[in-house]
Design a protein around this motif. Structure first.
Motif, PDB file in Angstrom:
ATOM      1  N   ASN A 157       0.621   6.604 -14.435  1.00  0.00           N
ATOM      2  CA  ASN A 157       0.693   7.201 -13.089  1.00  0.00           C
ATOM      3  C   ASN A 157      -0.292   8.362 -12.959  1.00  0.00           C
ATOM      4  OD1 ASN A 157       2.589   5.504 -12.056  1.00  0.00           O
ATOM      5  ND2 ASN A 157       4.318   6.903 -12.288  1.00  0.00           N
ATOM      6  N   TYR A 208      -2.675   8.210  -9.887  1.00  0.00           N
ATOM      7  CA  TYR A 208      -2.583   9.125  -8.739  1.00  0.00           C
ATOM      8  C   TYR A 208      -3.423  10.372  -9.009  1.00  0.00           C
ATOM      9  CZ  TYR A 208       1.221   5.964  -7.677  1.00  0.00           C
ATOM     10  OH  TYR A 208       1.941   4.831  -7.420  1.00  0.00           O
ATOM     11  N   ARG A 255       8.248   4.833  -3.154  1.00  0.00           N
ATOM     12  CA  ARG A 255       6.826   5.108  -3.317  1.00  0.00           C
ATOM     13  C   ARG A 255       6.402   6.119  -2.272  1.00  0.00           C
ATOM     14  NH1 ARG A 255       2.663   1.286  -3.569  1.00  0.00           N
ATOM     15  NH2 ARG A 255       2.034   2.470  -5.392  1.00  0.00           N
ATOM     16  N   HIS A 305       3.119   7.082  -2.039  1.00  0.00           N
ATOM     17  CA  HIS A 305       1.736   6.759  -1.660  1.00  0.00           C
ATOM     18  C   HIS A 305       1.615   5.250  -1.609  1.00  0.00           C
ATOM     19  CE1 HIS A 305       1.924  10.530  -3.974  1.00  0.00           C
ATOM     20  NE2 HIS A 305       1.263  10.976  -2.919  1.00  0.00           N
ATOM     21  N   LEU A 321       9.005   4.790 -12.531  1.00  0.00           N
ATOM     22  CA  LEU A 321       9.753   6.034 -12.782  1.00  0.00           C
ATOM     23  C   LEU A 321      11.261   5.796 -12.810  1.00  0.00           C
ATOM     24  CD1 LEU A 321       7.707   8.712 -10.785  1.00  0.00           C
ATOM     25  CD2 LEU A 321       7.779   8.336 -13.259  1.00  0.00           C
TER      26      LEU A 321
END
Ligand code: ADP
Length: 393
Positions: A292, A296, A339, A341, A353
């Motif tokens: 992640n 991100y 989510r 994004h 997660l």
């Protein structure tokens, strides 16, 4: 008045205070009966409590006539025999029936006086008012019953929740497991279609073909992640032994090597401790969180991994310099399919997660995200038991 005259006034008052006065004004009731229970003497306190006069009771009524029907039976079957056998009875809870029919809860203590031959002469009964005590006992009993009821409801709700949870997991597992095979076939054929007909039909057909292939890939990723979620802690039948955090991190970074290189990511790491966790779980935690951090990122990723001791536990921190999370959403990201994004730039299923939380929960640890907001990077922290901790779950 001089001190001398005060003392003599007190002496006088004391002399005047007869035993009779003390008897009648005592804070408890006194009652004497003959061997058959006939009331022969009763004090004013007890008369006031019951509402009778001396003339209505003394020499006329038996003590059991002041009791409830149940009390009368108890008097004959227990109270009187006890007095005869032991010469005394202590703290017996009974209800007096007053002249107006009201009941007064009392506690009774009695002694029997006998003649020189051991024959019963008199029963001296002391009566204590137990109204407050009985109310308090009833309130306690009620409170206990209420607490037991709430506890039973909680246990039931908990059982139902567990069952629903287990059913849901079973459903998710079967659904994703059974979806895998038909999806694999759709995947193969949509790829074949694309390979064979892309560019050979019109532009719209090309678009349809690529939509089908892309959606199939997405669906496959979802099904794989959902399966991983349902299986996340099913592997825990194995014994939990200590694992070296550093070695597991090496493995995770090796698996993510391609993604790190592609993003030009820089990793900084502090030494990690031995942790009491299954290797596969720790690997998954590192993999999901670091992947992640690479995904991100927004700019060249810089990821720092470290750990701090908290008693028998360790707090592992994975800090990135990425797009960050608004603090009010920091908790949401651990929910299934959540989510923040959702743009095509950041592909994903919203399960990674949730898997991390499930794993950490299983060990009794905590997982959370810290961020000062969008563009300010994020830090994911989780706690796990250290290798020295003797209790393994
Ligand atoms: P996925 O990445 O597949 O969407 P995750 O469960 O791993 O699912 O993450 C849930 C959401 O949390 C992501 O969609 C993203 O919005 C947010 N998130 C996770 N990690 C980070 C991070 N390092 N920086 C910013 N946002 C993140």
């Amino acid at each position: 008045m001089s001190p001398g005259s005060t003392a003599s006034a007190i002496d006088k008052a004391l002399l005047e205070e007869s035993a009779d006065e003390l008897y009648h004004q005592a804070p408890c009731g006194y009652l004497s009966t003959d061997a058959d229970g006939l009331i022969v003497k009763i004090n004013q306190t007890l008369l006031t409590w019951t509402g009778y006069s001396q003339a209505e009771l003394a020499g006329i009524a038996r003590f059991p006539s002041l009791l409830t029907p149940g009390g009368k039976i108890y008097y004959d079957t227990h109270f009187a025999p006890l007095l005869r056998m032991h010469g005394a009875a202590n703290e017996i809870a009974l209800d007096l029936v007053c002249k107006d029919g009201q009941r007064r809860p009392v506690l009774i203590t009695a002694v029997q006086r006998t003649d020189t031959e051991g024959r019963p002469l008199l029963n001296r009964i002391t009566v204590f008012d137990a109204t407050q005590r009985r109310r308090y006992e009833q309130e306690l009993l009620l409170a206990r019953r209420r607490a037991e009821q709430v506890a039973a409801e909680l246990v039931k709700a908990n059982q139902e929740l567990r069952r629903a949870n287990a059913d849901l997991e079973q459903f998710a597992y079967s659904a994703s497991h059974d979806l895998k095979e038909p999806l694999r076939v759709i995947g193969i054929y949509s790829e074949l279609l694309q390979r064979k007909y892309q560019g050979k039909l019109d532009a719209q057909a090309d678009e349809y073909l690529s939509f089908t292939a892309e959606s199939t890939r997405r669906m496959q990723a979802l099904v794989d992640d959902l399966l991983a979620y349902t299986q996340a802690v099913h592997l825990t039948l194995q014994e939990v032994t200590a694992v070296a955090g550093d070695r597991v991190l090496d493995d995770a970074l090796f698996i993510l090597k391609g993604a790190i290189e592609e993003a030009g990511g820089r990793i900084e790491r502090a030494p990690l401790p031995q942790l009491r966790v299954q290797e596969v779980h720790l690997l998954q935690l590192f993999q999901n969180i670091i992947a992640n951090a690479l995904k991100y990122c927004g700019k060249t990723p810089f990821i720092r991994i470290s750990a701090e001791q908290e008693g028998d536990w360790w707090r592992v921190r994975i800090q990135d310099n990425g797009i960050g999370i608004e603090p009010e959403y920091a908790e949401q990201v651990f929910g299934l399919f959540k989510r923040l994004h959702n743009s095509p730039t950041y592909s994903g299923t919203g399960i990674g997660l949730a898997i991390c939380r499930k794993i950490v929960d299983h060990y009794g640890g905590r997982i959370w995200a810290e961020s000062e907001g969008t563009g300010k990077g994020s830090t994911f922290c989780f706690t796990l038991p250290g290798a020295e901790q003797s209790t393994s779950r």
